[in-house]
Design an enzyme around this catalytic site. Sequence first.
Site, PDB file in Angstrom:
ATOM      1  N   ARG A 110       0.861  -1.180   0.000  1.00  0.00           N
ATOM      2  CA  ARG A 110       0.000   0.000   0.000  1.00  0.00           C
ATOM      3  C   ARG A 110       0.899   1.233   0.000  1.00  0.00           C
ATOM      4  O   ARG A 110       2.011   1.189   0.529  1.00  0.00           O
ATOM      5  CB  ARG A 110      -0.878   0.029   1.259  1.00  0.00           C
ATOM      6  CG  ARG A 110      -2.038  -0.955   1.245  1.00  0.00           C
ATOM      7  CD  ARG A 110      -3.159  -0.515   0.308  1.00  0.00           C
ATOM      8  NE  ARG A 110      -4.288  -1.431   0.348  1.00  0.00           N
ATOM      9  CZ  ARG A 110      -4.530  -2.362  -0.584  1.00  0.00           C
ATOM     10  NH1 ARG A 110      -3.733  -2.505  -1.622  1.00  0.00           N
ATOM     11  NH2 ARG A 110      -5.583  -3.155  -0.482  1.00  0.00           N
ATOM     12  N   HIS A 120      -1.521   0.907  -9.837  1.00  0.00           N
ATOM     13  CA  HIS A 120      -2.177  -0.131  -9.016  1.00  0.00           C
ATOM     14  C   HIS A 120      -2.725  -1.258  -9.913  1.00  0.00           C
ATOM     15  O   HIS A 120      -3.920  -1.544  -9.908  1.00  0.00           O
ATOM     16  CB  HIS A 120      -3.306   0.486  -8.169  1.00  0.00           C
ATOM     17  CG  HIS A 120      -3.632  -0.343  -6.945  1.00  0.00           C
ATOM     18  ND1 HIS A 120      -3.908   0.191  -5.718  1.00  0.00           N
ATOM     19  CD2 HIS A 120      -3.731  -1.686  -6.770  1.00  0.00           C
ATOM     20  CE1 HIS A 120      -4.158  -0.770  -4.845  1.00  0.00           C
ATOM     21  NE2 HIS A 120      -4.055  -1.922  -5.464  1.00  0.00           N
TER      22      HIS A 120
HETATM   23  C1  GLV Z   1      -5.611  -4.565  -4.167  1.00  0.00           C
HETATM   24  O1  GLV Z   1      -4.826  -3.762  -3.804  1.00  0.00           O
HETATM   25  C2  GLV Z   1      -6.205  -5.540  -3.324  1.00  0.00           C
HETATM   26  O2  GLV Z   1      -6.127  -5.406  -2.099  1.00  0.00           O
HETATM   27  O3  GLV Z   1      -6.770  -6.501  -3.863  1.00  0.00           O
END
Ligand code: GLV
Length: 300
Positions: free
Chosen positions: A225, A273
């Site tokens: 994160r 992401h």
């Molecule tokens: C993405 O970051 C997830 O937690 O699946």
Amino acid sequence: VSVVAVSLPNQERLAWWVNHLAELLPDRRVLAANDVTDADAVDYAVVWMPPTGMIAGWPNVKAVISIGAGIDHITCDKEFPSGVPIIKTIGPDMTQRMREYIALHVLRFHRELPDLERSQKNSTWEQVFTPTAPNRNIGILGMGHFGKACALTLRDLGFNVSGWSRSGTAVAGIETYNSDGLEAFLAQTEILVCLLPLTDETSGILNAKLFEKLPAGAKVINVGRGQHLVEQDLLAALESGQISSAVLDVFTTEPLPKDHVFWTHEKITVTPHVASLIDPISGGKIIADNIGEFDRASIS
Ligand code: GLV
């Protein structure tokens, strides 16, 4: 009839998930959270970043299902009712995607691709000598589901892989360190991969103190994160050369703001992401199966 409430910030995706789950769960009423009229009837919540207090407003909820692997987007709700189980969604497709992403970026660093790309820009024929994988030390921070899978993938490519986790859980063929072994783990890690969950203990773990304990010129890949990373500390470590390159897939603010320095930093690779996005088709099936299984387990 059992109500499954779905909450997602993106309205378009929300509608998609509601329809998809309704097809997969024909015996239940699947509703967008805003369409719930009887709060007492909600027994499952399927969510990504639920608004604060929303789950607390459903007193009979049996379990909350994360549309993804992380659960920090749920546990950060200060009003989250204690004792309500949270179920992660990790499908084989997500594990496969994470293994691909980590292999891609570790190999890229291992074979010094950023240097070769710079040479090409200058039309320079500059051969770079790199050690073979068994002579390259990779350190995985976080040996949960993804950490273990990626450690084994890298080991199969021949790398010397170590893993660090709070408990130091043993994994065949991987040298594992527990919380007391963090310094020793870092001291030998040339390429660090962060696959930790975000908790109070891991927030800000990628900081100046940690970077100093890595060998000079180490490389960092963060797919945990954004909040694991102290951004200013990374910029300083890149400036001093203590860290030579970084790959970042996650950010404190997502989408990463247009004017953020990371976008144009020559030693940082930014990806939006995408390391391991949930596939809604197979992810939906896993969620539906998990709800069924949870029901059966709580009846018996
Ligand atoms: C993405 O970051 C997830 O937690 O699946």
